[in-house]
Design a protein around this motif. Structure first.
Motif, PDB file in Angstrom:
ATOM      1  N   HIS A 199       6.022  -2.804   4.431  1.00 14.18           N
ATOM      2  CA  HIS A 199       6.512  -3.280   3.144  1.00 14.18           C
ATOM      3  C   HIS A 199       7.442  -2.282   2.473  1.00 14.18           C
ATOM      4  O   HIS A 199       8.339  -2.661   1.733  1.00 14.18           O
ATOM      5  CB  HIS A 199       5.344  -3.663   2.218  1.00 14.18           C
ATOM      6  CG  HIS A 199       4.387  -2.564   1.960  1.00 14.18           C
ATOM      7  ND1 HIS A 199       3.360  -2.272   2.826  1.00 14.18           N
ATOM      8  CD2 HIS A 199       4.297  -1.679   0.947  1.00 14.18           C
ATOM      9  CE1 HIS A 199       2.662  -1.263   2.340  1.00 14.18           C
ATOM     10  NE2 HIS A 199       3.216  -0.876   1.217  1.00 14.18           N
TER      11      HIS A 199
ATOM     12  N   VAL B  97      10.774  -2.885   4.093  1.00 16.10           N
ATOM     13  CA  VAL B  97      11.317  -4.158   3.626  1.00 16.10           C
ATOM     14  C   VAL B  97      11.876  -3.991   2.218  1.00 16.10           C
ATOM     15  O   VAL B  97      12.976  -4.465   1.910  1.00 16.10           O
ATOM     16  CB  VAL B  97      10.236  -5.272   3.668  1.00 16.10           C
ATOM     17  CG1 VAL B  97      10.708  -6.531   2.952  1.00 16.10           C
ATOM     18  CG2 VAL B  97       9.858  -5.581   5.102  1.00 16.10           C
ATOM     19  N   GLY B  98      11.142  -3.297   1.365  1.00 14.99           N
ATOM     20  CA  GLY B  98      11.607  -3.065  -0.005  1.00 14.99           C
ATOM     21  C   GLY B  98      12.909  -2.293  -0.040  1.00 14.99           C
ATOM     22  O   GLY B  98      13.831  -2.632  -0.788  1.00 14.99           O
TER      23      GLY B  98
ATOM     24  N   LEU C   8      15.851  -4.397   1.005  1.00 13.21           N
ATOM     25  CA  LEU C   8      16.248  -5.386   0.002  1.00 13.21           C
ATOM     26  C   LEU C   8      16.824  -4.750  -1.258  1.00 13.21           C
ATOM     27  O   LEU C   8      17.083  -5.434  -2.237  1.00 13.21           O
ATOM     28  CB  LEU C   8      15.062  -6.276  -0.371  1.00 13.21           C
ATOM     29  CG  LEU C   8      14.550  -7.181   0.745  1.00 13.21           C
ATOM     30  CD1 LEU C   8      13.297  -7.911   0.294  1.00 13.21           C
ATOM     31  CD2 LEU C   8      15.626  -8.165   1.172  1.00 13.21           C
TER      32      LEU C   8
ATOM     33  N   TRP D  52       9.674  -5.791  -2.417  1.00 14.30           N
ATOM     34  CA  TRP D  52       9.091  -6.360  -1.200  1.00 14.30           C
ATOM     35  C   TRP D  52       8.207  -7.576  -1.470  1.00 14.30           C
ATOM     36  O   TRP D  52       8.138  -8.469  -0.627  1.00 14.30           O
ATOM     37  CB  TRP D  52       8.361  -5.304  -0.362  1.00 14.30           C
ATOM     38  CG  TRP D  52       7.128  -4.741  -0.967  1.00 14.30           C
ATOM     39  CD1 TRP D  52       7.006  -3.590  -1.668  1.00 14.30           C
ATOM     40  CD2 TRP D  52       5.818  -5.297  -0.909  1.00 14.30           C
ATOM     41  NE1 TRP D  52       5.720  -3.396  -2.068  1.00 14.30           N
ATOM     42  CE2 TRP D  52       4.964  -4.432  -1.614  1.00 14.30           C
ATOM     43  CE3 TRP D  52       5.288  -6.442  -0.342  1.00 14.30           C
ATOM     44  CZ2 TRP D  52       3.616  -4.672  -1.766  1.00 14.30           C
ATOM     45  CZ3 TRP D  52       3.927  -6.695  -0.491  1.00 14.30           C
ATOM     46  CH2 TRP D  52       3.110  -5.806  -1.200  1.00 14.30           C
TER      47      TRP D  52
ATOM     48  N   LEU E 297       8.878 -10.064  -3.211  1.00  9.46           N
ATOM     49  CA  LEU E 297       9.741 -11.246  -3.181  1.00  9.46           C
ATOM     50  C   LEU E 297       9.953 -11.731  -1.749  1.00  9.46           C
ATOM     51  O   LEU E 297      10.013 -12.934  -1.500  1.00  9.46           O
ATOM     52  CB  LEU E 297      11.090 -10.933  -3.832  1.00  9.46           C
ATOM     53  CG  LEU E 297      11.045 -10.622  -5.322  1.00  9.46           C
ATOM     54  CD1 LEU E 297      12.430 -10.226  -5.824  1.00  9.46           C
ATOM     55  CD2 LEU E 297      10.517 -11.811  -6.102  1.00  9.46           C
ATOM     56  N   ALA E 298      10.064 -10.795  -0.809  1.00 10.80           N
ATOM     57  CA  ALA E 298      10.252 -11.182   0.592  1.00 10.80           C
ATOM     58  C   ALA E 298       8.972 -11.791   1.171  1.00 10.80           C
ATOM     59  O   ALA E 298       9.033 -12.656   2.041  1.00 10.80           O
ATOM     60  CB  ALA E 298      10.678  -9.968   1.413  1.00 10.80           C
ATOM     61  N   TYR E 299       7.832 -11.350   0.685  1.00 10.52           N
ATOM     62  CA  TYR E 299       6.550 -11.831   1.207  1.00 10.52           C
ATOM     63  C   TYR E 299       6.055 -13.081   0.484  1.00 10.52           C
ATOM     64  O   TYR E 299       5.149 -13.759   0.954  1.00 10.52           O
ATOM     65  CB  TYR E 299       5.499 -10.734   1.079  1.00 10.52           C
ATOM     66  CG  TYR E 299       5.630  -9.617   2.089  1.00 10.52           C
ATOM     67  CD1 TYR E 299       6.859  -9.239   2.598  1.00 10.52           C
ATOM     68  CD2 TYR E 299       4.520  -8.936   2.530  1.00 10.52           C
ATOM     69  CE1 TYR E 299       6.976  -8.215   3.505  1.00 10.52           C
ATOM     70  CE2 TYR E 299       4.623  -7.899   3.456  1.00 10.52           C
ATOM     71  CZ  TYR E 299       5.866  -7.555   3.936  1.00 10.52           C
ATOM     72  OH  TYR E 299       5.982  -6.539   4.852  1.00 10.52           O
TER      73      TYR E 299
END
Length: 146
Positions: free
Chosen positions: A103, A106-107, A110, A120, A122-124
């Motif tokens: 995460h 990912v954060g 983004l 992160w 928001l992606a999950y």
């Protein structure tokens, strides 16, 4: 009228109390870390690979094992196995994700980072929404095995 709590085995009740006690202890140690008490560095939840991270990883792992156990019980009772198997696999995935700190990557990918709002979730979010939708659908139509 008996309470549903009377049907919980004593060993499970003790395990739940131990888990709650550990959570209270970790929360207290985190509060001490916030106030810069010496010896509490490993309880800073802003970092990774610390005691709270391993704790949440183990909770996800235990919940995943429990879900797989429920799937096995459903199989023995002739009920649908897939819902609990999917929940178990999802919780195993969360356990691995937590310890690998995916995460965080990912954060950053983004546009988030240290000192900024974490993006992160928001992606999950689509995965969480899908999971909740599937669970609600299964609960609402639980009388039918699919």
């Amino acid at each position: 009228m008996k309470s549903a709590l009377t049907y919980i085995p004593a060993s499970l009740s003790r395990a739940i109390l131990v888990l709650l006690g550990m959570q209270v202890l970790l929360t207290a140690l985190y509060a001490l870390n916030v106030h810069d008490v010496p010896g509490t560095r490993q309880f800073n939840m802003d970092g990774e690979l610390n005691i709270p991270t391993w704790w949440s990883t183990s909770l996800f792992l235990m919940a995943g094992l429990s879900a797989i156990g429920l799937a096995r019980c459903n199989k023995l009772l002739g009920r649908a196995v897939a819902p609990w198997t999917l929940v178990g696999i999802g919780l195993f995935g969360l356990s691995l994700e937590e310890v690998a700190a995916i995460h965080e990557d990912v954060g950053s990918a983004l546009g988030g980072g240290s000192g900024e709002v974490s993006v992160w979730p928001l992606a999950y979010a689509p995965f969480a929404i899908l999971g909740v939708w599937l669970m609600v659908r299964r609960i609402r139509h639980g009388h039918r095995d699919s």
